[in-house]
Enzyme design. Structure first.
Site, PDB file in Angstrom:
ATOM      1  N   TYR A 117     -12.306  61.252 -23.755  1.00 57.46           N
ATOM      2  CA  TYR A 117     -11.913  60.080 -24.556  1.00 57.46           C
ATOM      3  C   TYR A 117     -11.376  58.972 -23.654  1.00 57.46           C
ATOM      4  CZ  TYR A 117      -9.814  57.596 -28.563  1.00 57.46           C
ATOM      5  OH  TYR A 117      -9.473  56.659 -29.512  1.00 57.46           O
ATOM      6  N   SER A 177      -8.965  51.385 -27.098  1.00 60.36           N
ATOM      7  CA  SER A 177      -7.785  52.182 -27.460  1.00 60.36           C
ATOM      8  C   SER A 177      -6.707  51.871 -26.443  1.00 60.36           C
ATOM      9  CB  SER A 177      -8.157  53.669 -27.375  1.00 60.36           C
ATOM     10  OG  SER A 177      -7.005  54.486 -27.428  1.00 60.36           O
TER      11      SER A 177
HETATM   12  P1  NAD Z   1     -12.394  57.777 -38.326  1.00 63.25           P
HETATM   13  O1  NAD Z   1     -12.737  59.209 -38.065  1.00 63.25           O
HETATM   14  O2  NAD Z   1     -11.758  57.416 -39.630  1.00 63.25           O
HETATM   15  O3  NAD Z   1     -13.686  56.856 -38.083  1.00 63.25           O
HETATM   16  C1  NAD Z   1     -14.681  57.171 -37.151  1.00 63.25           C
HETATM   17  C2  NAD Z   1     -16.000  56.650 -37.644  1.00 63.25           C
HETATM   18  O4  NAD Z   1     -17.021  56.967 -36.670  1.00 63.25           O
HETATM   19  C3  NAD Z   1     -16.436  57.286 -38.973  1.00 63.25           C
HETATM   20  O5  NAD Z   1     -17.053  56.309 -39.780  1.00 63.25           O
HETATM   21  C4  NAD Z   1     -17.455  58.326 -38.524  1.00 63.25           C
HETATM   22  O6  NAD Z   1     -18.404  58.652 -39.524  1.00 63.25           O
HETATM   23  C5  NAD Z   1     -18.093  57.577 -37.357  1.00 63.25           C
HETATM   24  N1  NAD Z   1     -18.876  58.453 -36.485  1.00 63.25           N
HETATM   25  C6  NAD Z   1     -18.469  59.569 -35.826  1.00 63.25           C
HETATM   26  N2  NAD Z   1     -19.517  60.110 -35.174  1.00 63.25           N
HETATM   27  C7  NAD Z   1     -20.594  59.322 -35.406  1.00 63.25           C
HETATM   28  C8  NAD Z   1     -21.967  59.355 -35.014  1.00 63.25           C
HETATM   29  N3  NAD Z   1     -22.464  60.329 -34.233  1.00 63.25           N
HETATM   30  N4  NAD Z   1     -22.785  58.353 -35.452  1.00 63.25           N
HETATM   31  C9  NAD Z   1     -22.316  57.376 -36.267  1.00 63.25           C
HETATM   32  N5  NAD Z   1     -21.025  57.293 -36.671  1.00 63.25           N
HETATM   33  C10 NAD Z   1     -20.182  58.261 -36.243  1.00 63.25           C
HETATM   34  O7  NAD Z   1     -11.428  57.355 -37.123  1.00 63.25           O
HETATM   35  P2  NAD Z   1     -10.693  55.973 -36.769  1.00 63.25           P
HETATM   36  O8  NAD Z   1      -9.323  56.373 -36.424  1.00 63.25           O
HETATM   37  O9  NAD Z   1     -10.916  54.925 -37.781  1.00 63.25           O
HETATM   38  O10 NAD Z   1     -11.471  55.585 -35.405  1.00 63.25           O
HETATM   39  C11 NAD Z   1     -12.305  54.450 -35.264  1.00 63.25           C
HETATM   40  C12 NAD Z   1     -12.282  53.998 -33.816  1.00 63.25           C
HETATM   41  O11 NAD Z   1     -10.954  53.618 -33.471  1.00 63.25           O
HETATM   42  C13 NAD Z   1     -12.708  55.059 -32.806  1.00 63.25           C
HETATM   43  O12 NAD Z   1     -13.486  54.461 -31.779  1.00 63.25           O
HETATM   44  C14 NAD Z   1     -11.370  55.536 -32.240  1.00 63.25           C
HETATM   45  O13 NAD Z   1     -11.506  56.036 -30.923  1.00 63.25           O
HETATM   46  C15 NAD Z   1     -10.589  54.239 -32.259  1.00 63.25           C
HETATM   47  N6  NAD Z   1      -9.134  54.397 -32.203  1.00 63.25           N
HETATM   48  C16 NAD Z   1      -8.459  55.079 -33.200  1.00 63.25           C
HETATM   49  C17 NAD Z   1      -7.078  55.217 -33.117  1.00 63.25           C
HETATM   50  C18 NAD Z   1      -6.258  55.935 -34.172  1.00 63.25           C
HETATM   51  O14 NAD Z   1      -5.081  56.217 -33.933  1.00 63.25           O
HETATM   52  N7  NAD Z   1      -6.788  56.225 -35.351  1.00 63.25           N
HETATM   53  C19 NAD Z   1      -6.405  54.689 -32.004  1.00 63.25           C
HETATM   54  C20 NAD Z   1      -7.124  54.014 -31.016  1.00 63.25           C
HETATM   55  C21 NAD Z   1      -8.499  53.873 -31.128  1.00 63.25           C
END
Ligand code: NAD
Length: 260
Positions: free
Chosen positions: A155, A142
Site C-alpha cells: 500500500y 493517502s
Molecule cells: P472503499 O472500500 O469504501 O472503496 C474502495 C472502492 O474501490 C470500492 O468502490 C471498491 O469496489 C473499489 N475497488 C476495489 N477493487 C477494485 C477493482 N479491482 N476494480 C474496480 N474497483 C475496485 O474504501 P475507501 O476508504 O473509500 O477508499 C477509497 C480510496 O481512498 C482508496 O484508494 C484508499 O486507498 C484511499 N484512502 C482511504 C483512506 C481511509 O481511511 N478510508 C485513507 C487514505 C486513502
C-alpha cells in the site's frame, strides 16, 4: 459550477469514491461510477445520483486489475457522456502483513489496483483532454504517500508511486490546460474502516471507542476521523477553474497526521 462537464471516478461504489461522484453531480457534472459490490446496491447508488442531482449517471463494472477493461471503460464514458473532463483515480484495496509473510498475489493486486490502474486510465483519457485543452486528473493517494507505516509495504509503495506519477503527469501536461493532483487523506470514516472496528475490539479485548481512539486515531492529531464529504470538497475545488494553477501537488486532508 461543473455543468457541461463529465467525470469518471474509479472505485466509486462506496466510501470516498461515491462521495466524489455525488459531489461532482451536485455541481452539475454527469458522472460514470465504477467498482465492485452488490449489483442492486450499485444500481440504487447510480439512480440516487440521477434523481438527487438531475444529471446522467452511468456505471462501469470494469476491474481495475485488467488494462483492457480499463481502456473499454474510458471509451464507454467518452461515447456515452461525450468526453471525460475529470478523471478521479480512487479504486484501492489494503492488506496488512510483514514483508516476509506478504502474499505475492496481494502485492500484485495492490500495485495493480492502487497504482497501475491510474497509469492505464490516464493513458486512455489524456488524448481527449489534450485535444480539448482542458482536463482535471485527481488521484486519491493517502497520508501513506508521504509517510510509511509498518506492515503496509504494498500500500505504501503504491501510494508513494501514485505521488510520483501525479508529479510526472502534471509536468507533461502543464501547458495544455490539464492539472494533475493527489489528495492524501488520513483516516476517513468509510464502510471499510467502520467494518474493522468490532473485529479489532474483539481481537484486542478493548472497547470499540478504544479502538477508534488508541488504534485508528493514534496518528491523527485532531483525534477525529476525516469525513468523505471533506475529501470530496477538495476534489470539487481541484476540478474548478479556481484551481487551474494548482498542479503536481500532494494535498493532505489528514487532521495533522503528516505535520507531526
Ligand atoms: P472503499 O472500500 O469504501 O472503496 C474502495 C472502492 O474501490 C470500492 O468502490 C471498491 O469496489 C473499489 N475497488 C476495489 N477493487 C477494485 C477493482 N479491482 N476494480 C474496480 N474497483 C475496485 O474504501 P475507501 O476508504 O473509500 O477508499 C477509497 C480510496 O481512498 C482508496 O484508494 C484508499 O486507498 C484511499 N484512502 C482511504 C483512506 C481511509 O481511511 N478510508 C485513507 C487514505 C486513502
Amino acid at each position: 459550477m461543473l455543468k457541461g462537464k463529465s467525470a469518471l471516478v474509479t472505485g466509486s461504489t462506496s466510501g470516498i469514491g461515491l462521495a466524489y461522484a455525488r459531489a461532482f453531480a451536485a455541481q452539475g457534472a454527469d458522472v460514470m461510477i465504477n467498482g465492485l459490490g452488490d449489483a442492486a446496491q450499485i444500481e440504487a447508488a447510480r439512480q440516487a445520483i440521477e434523481t438527487d442531482f438531475g444529471v446522467r449517471a452511468l456505471y462501469s463494472a470494469a476491474d481495475m486489475t485488467q488494462p483492457d477493461q480499463i481502456e473499454a471503460m474510458v471509451r464507454e464514458a467518452e461515447s456515452t457522456l461525450g468526453k471525460v473532463d475529470i478523471l478521479v483515480n480512487n479504486a484501492g484495496i489494503q492488506h496488512v502483513s510483514p514483508i516476509d509473510e506478504f502474499p505475492i498475489d496481494k502485492w500484485n493486486a495492490i500495485i495493480a489496483i492502487n497504482l497501475s490502474s491510474a497509469f492505464h486510465t490516464m493513458r486512455a483519457v489524456l488524448p481527449g483532454m489534450k485535444a480539448r485543452r482542458w482536463g482535471r486528473i485527481i488521484n486519491t493517494a493517502s497520508a501513506h504517500a508521504l509517510v510509511a507505516s509498518p506492515y503496509k509495504s504494498a500500500y505504501v509503495a503504491a501510494k508513494h508511486g501514485i505521488a510520483g506519477l501525479t508529479k510526472t503527469a502534471a509536468l507533461e501536461v502543464a501547458q495544455l490546460g490539464i492539472t494533475v493532483n493527489a489528495i492524501c487523506p488520513g483516516y476517513v470514516w468509510t464502510p471499510l474502516v467502520e467494518r474493522q472496528v468490532p473485529d479489532t475490539a474483539k481481537a484486542r479485548g478493548i472497547s470499540e471507542e478504544a479502538v477508534k481512539r488508541d488504534v485508528l486515531l493514534a496518528a491523527q492529531p485532531t483525534k477525529e476521523f476525516v469525513t468523505v464529504e471533506e475529501v470530496a470538497a477538495l476534489a470539487v475545488f481541484l476540478a474548478s477553474d479556481g484551481a487551474r494553477s494548482m498542479t503536481g501537488t500532494l494535498l493532505p486532508v489528514d487532521g495533522g497526521w503528516t505535520a507531526a
